[in-house]
Design a protein around this motif. Structure first.
Motif, PDB file in Angstrom:
ATOM      1  N   ARG A 125       0.830  -1.221   0.000  1.00  0.00           N
ATOM      2  CA  ARG A 125       0.000   0.000   0.000  1.00  0.00           C
ATOM      3  C   ARG A 125       0.858   1.262   0.000  1.00  0.00           C
ATOM      4  N   ILE A 126       2.185   1.099   0.104  1.00  0.00           N
ATOM      5  CA  ILE A 126       3.081   2.249   0.242  1.00  0.00           C
ATOM      6  C   ILE A 126       3.906   2.423  -1.029  1.00  0.00           C
ATOM      7  N   ASN A 127       3.771   3.571  -1.659  1.00  0.00           N
ATOM      8  CA  ASN A 127       4.487   3.863  -2.892  1.00  0.00           C
ATOM      9  C   ASN A 127       5.775   4.620  -2.593  1.00  0.00           C
ATOM     10  N   VAL A 128       6.867   4.165  -3.188  1.00  0.00           N
ATOM     11  CA  VAL A 128       8.155   4.842  -3.026  1.00  0.00           C
ATOM     12  C   VAL A 128       8.444   5.659  -4.282  1.00  0.00           C
ATOM     13  N   VAL A 129       8.529   6.973  -4.118  1.00  0.00           N
ATOM     14  CA  VAL A 129       8.897   7.858  -5.221  1.00  0.00           C
ATOM     15  C   VAL A 129      10.403   8.100  -5.126  1.00  0.00           C
ATOM     16  N   ALA A 130      11.147   7.643  -6.120  1.00  0.00           N
ATOM     17  CA  ALA A 130      12.598   7.853  -6.139  1.00  0.00           C
ATOM     18  C   ALA A 130      12.864   9.254  -6.690  1.00  0.00           C
ATOM     19  N   VAL A 131      13.267  10.153  -5.816  1.00  0.00           N
ATOM     20  CA  VAL A 131      13.424  11.557  -6.183  1.00  0.00           C
ATOM     21  C   VAL A 131      14.800  11.776  -6.799  1.00  0.00           C
ATOM     22  N   SER A 132      14.798  12.095  -8.073  1.00  0.00           N
ATOM     23  CA  SER A 132      16.038  12.051  -8.848  1.00  0.00           C
ATOM     24  C   SER A 132      16.525  13.415  -9.306  1.00  0.00           C
ATOM     25  N   LYS A 133      16.122  14.492  -8.618  1.00  0.00           N
ATOM     26  CA  LYS A 133      16.535  15.823  -9.085  1.00  0.00           C
ATOM     27  C   LYS A 133      18.053  15.967  -9.005  1.00  0.00           C
ATOM     28  N   THR A 134      18.593  16.608 -10.003  1.00  0.00           N
ATOM     29  CA  THR A 134      20.023  16.865 -10.230  1.00  0.00           C
ATOM     30  C   THR A 134      20.803  15.619 -10.625  1.00  0.00           C
ATOM     31  N   LYS A 135      20.154  14.464 -10.715  1.00  0.00           N
ATOM     32  CA  LYS A 135      20.872  13.226 -11.009  1.00  0.00           C
ATOM     33  C   LYS A 135      20.838  12.897 -12.505  1.00  0.00           C
ATOM     34  N   PRO A 136      21.905  12.313 -13.034  1.00  0.00           N
ATOM     35  CA  PRO A 136      21.958  11.991 -14.458  1.00  0.00           C
ATOM     36  C   PRO A 136      21.056  10.818 -14.828  1.00  0.00           C
ATOM     37  N   VAL A 137      20.688  10.787 -16.091  1.00  0.00           N
ATOM     38  CA  VAL A 137      19.815   9.725 -16.586  1.00  0.00           C
ATOM     39  C   VAL A 137      20.416   8.346 -16.339  1.00  0.00           C
ATOM     40  N   SER A 138      21.725   8.223 -16.428  1.00  0.00           N
ATOM     41  CA  SER A 138      22.376   6.921 -16.219  1.00  0.00           C
ATOM     42  C   SER A 138      22.081   6.355 -14.841  1.00  0.00           C
ATOM     43  N   LEU A 139      22.000   7.232 -13.849  1.00  0.00           N
ATOM     44  CA  LEU A 139      21.721   6.776 -12.491  1.00  0.00           C
ATOM     45  C   LEU A 139      20.257   6.364 -12.349  1.00  0.00           C
ATOM     46  N   LEU A 140      19.370   7.120 -12.997  1.00  0.00           N
ATOM     47  CA  LEU A 140      17.960   6.744 -12.983  1.00  0.00           C
ATOM     48  C   LEU A 140      17.775   5.391 -13.662  1.00  0.00           C
ATOM     49  N   ARG A 141      18.517   5.183 -14.742  1.00  0.00           N
ATOM     50  CA  ARG A 141      18.406   3.918 -15.467  1.00  0.00           C
ATOM     51  C   ARG A 141      18.846   2.748 -14.589  1.00  0.00           C
ATOM     52  N   GLU A 142      19.855   2.968 -13.764  1.00  0.00           N
ATOM     53  CA  GLU A 142      20.301   1.912 -12.849  1.00  0.00           C
ATOM     54  C   GLU A 142      19.188   1.511 -11.892  1.00  0.00           C
ATOM     55  N   VAL A 143      18.498   2.517 -11.359  1.00  0.00           N
ATOM     56  CA  VAL A 143      17.394   2.245 -10.435  1.00  0.00           C
ATOM     57  C   VAL A 143      16.226   1.610 -11.181  1.00  0.00           C
ATOM     58  N   TYR A 144      15.974   2.071 -12.399  1.00  0.00           N
ATOM     59  CA  TYR A 144      14.933   1.457 -13.239  1.00  0.00           C
ATOM     60  C   TYR A 144      15.251  -0.015 -13.488  1.00  0.00           C
ATOM     61  N   ASP A 145      16.497  -0.304 -13.832  1.00  0.00           N
ATOM     62  CA  ASP A 145      16.895  -1.684 -14.128  1.00  0.00           C
ATOM     63  C   ASP A 145      16.820  -2.583 -12.897  1.00  0.00           C
ATOM     64  N   ALA A 146      16.816  -1.965 -11.723  1.00  0.00           N
ATOM     65  CA  ALA A 146      16.651  -2.738 -10.482  1.00  0.00           C
ATOM     66  C   ALA A 146      15.180  -3.039 -10.204  1.00  0.00           C
ATOM     67  N   GLY A 147      14.301  -2.549 -11.088  1.00  0.00           N
ATOM     68  CA  GLY A 147      12.881  -2.881 -10.973  1.00  0.00           C
ATOM     69  C   GLY A 147      11.972  -1.748 -10.552  1.00  0.00           C
ATOM     70  N   HIS A 148      12.542  -0.556 -10.345  1.00  0.00           N
ATOM     71  CA  HIS A 148      11.711   0.547  -9.859  1.00  0.00           C
ATOM     72  C   HIS A 148      11.086   1.308 -11.024  1.00  0.00           C
ATOM     73  N   ARG A 149       9.862   1.813 -10.813  1.00  0.00           N
ATOM     74  CA  ARG A 149       9.146   2.471 -11.904  1.00  0.00           C
ATOM     75  C   ARG A 149       8.606   3.855 -11.562  1.00  0.00           C
ATOM     76  N   CYS A 150       8.693   4.281 -10.327  1.00  0.00           N
ATOM     77  CA  CYS A 150       8.122   5.567  -9.931  1.00  0.00           C
ATOM     78  C   CYS A 150       9.241   6.542  -9.556  1.00  0.00           C
ATOM     79  N   PHE A 151       9.328   7.648 -10.301  1.00  0.00           N
ATOM     80  CA  PHE A 151      10.371   8.644 -10.078  1.00  0.00           C
ATOM     81  C   PHE A 151       9.751  10.023  -9.886  1.00  0.00           C
ATOM     82  N   GLY A 152      10.426  10.853  -9.105  1.00  0.00           N
ATOM     83  CA  GLY A 152       9.929  12.201  -8.856  1.00  0.00           C
ATOM     84  C   GLY A 152      10.955  13.259  -9.209  1.00  0.00           C
ATOM     85  N   GLU A 153      10.471  14.371  -9.742  1.00  0.00           N
ATOM     86  CA  GLU A 153      11.341  15.498 -10.082  1.00  0.00           C
ATOM     87  C   GLU A 153      10.763  16.789  -9.498  1.00  0.00           C
ATOM     88  N   ASN A 154      11.677  17.686  -9.107  1.00  0.00           N
ATOM     89  CA  ASN A 154      11.289  18.975  -8.543  1.00  0.00           C
ATOM     90  C   ASN A 154      11.264  20.099  -9.575  1.00  0.00           C
TER      91      ASN A 154
END
Length: 242
Positions: free
Chosen positions: A34-63
């Motif tokens: 029931r708990i959603n984790v938003v991975a907040v990726s502001k200032t981070k490069p796409v390569s790092l987001l892709r690493e988290v995506y490849d680990a199975g995560h699908r919800c990201f947040g930007e400011n």
């Protein structure tokens, strides 16, 4: 999610956060599903987001609108983007050009609600999920409607903005966490009032509260949506911002 030898630091950190979420949910007799984790990726490069995506995560947040506009086309379309920063009227149309924008968590006055509703109607996009941001700490530096004005803003969104889907409430606590419990209690109280007035169950009204330093307490106090940045991605590097 199983740990592999190929995991980078961000993927490993994500797994740790997910485990801590499960433990906090268990302590409060809740289901972690029931708990959603938003991975907040502001200032981070796409390569790092892709690493988290490849680990199975699908919800990201930007400011920042500019970051989400630039990053989203470079990443898979099944990502659900949450916008969690202060939204200015002149940024509404560019933000809504992101096709997989799933939610805006920071609707804090009627003007921004009206702008979102009007642009969505004009471009023919499906209704957008939104949260009403509440300033629970009373700090003048924080955005958000005053708790006493929460009901009125929710009423405006639900009654006058057909292209917005009201999904719950959001708050940002004080940075030193000294008043975190009081902030969370205030938001939970606002949810109770909203649910009573509008005849909806609390299970249908999200509470977005809790960040890297206090997400476990937030879960124990009823949060359904946590926003975790530095604990997953490391300290922000503003000099390298897109």
């Amino acid at each position: 999610m199983a740990t592999t030898a190929m995991d980078g630091a961000a993927a490993t950190a994500l797994r740790s956060v997910i485990n801590r979420v499960k433990q906090a949910a268990e302590r409060s007799s809740r289901s972690s599903d029931r708990i959603n984790v938003v991975a907040v990726s502001k200032t981070k490069p796409v390569s790092l987001l892709r690493e988290v995506y490849d680990a199975g995560h699908r919800c990201f947040g930007e400011n920042y609108v500019q970051e989400i506009i630039e990053k989203s086309p470079q990443l898979p379309e099944d990502i659900e983007w949450h916008f969690i920063g202060n939204l200015q009227s002149n940024k509404v149309k560019p933000l809504l050009s992101v096709p997989n924008l799933a939610m805006v968590e920071t609707v804090d006055d009627e003007k921004i609600a009206n702008n979102l509703d009007w642009v969505i109607g004009n471009i023919g996009r499906k209704p957008l999920k939104v949260l009403v941001q509440v300033n629970t700490s009373g700090e003048t530096s924080k955005f958000g409607v005053d708790p006493d004005g929460c009901l009125e803003l929710v009423k405006h969104v639900t009654s006058n903005c057909p292209n917005l889907e009201f999904c719950g409430l959001m708050t940002i606590g004080m940075p030193d966490y000294t008043s975190t419990p009081e902030n969370f209690k205030t938001l939970a109280k606002c949810r109770t009032e909203v649910c009573n007035v509008f005849g909806i169950s609390e299970e249908q009204c999200e509470l977005s509260m809790g960040m890297s330093g206090d997400f476990e307490l937030a879960i124990e106090m009823g949060s359904t949506n946590i926003r975790v940045g530095s604990t997953i991605f490391g300290a922000r590097e503003y000099a390298k911002r897109l």
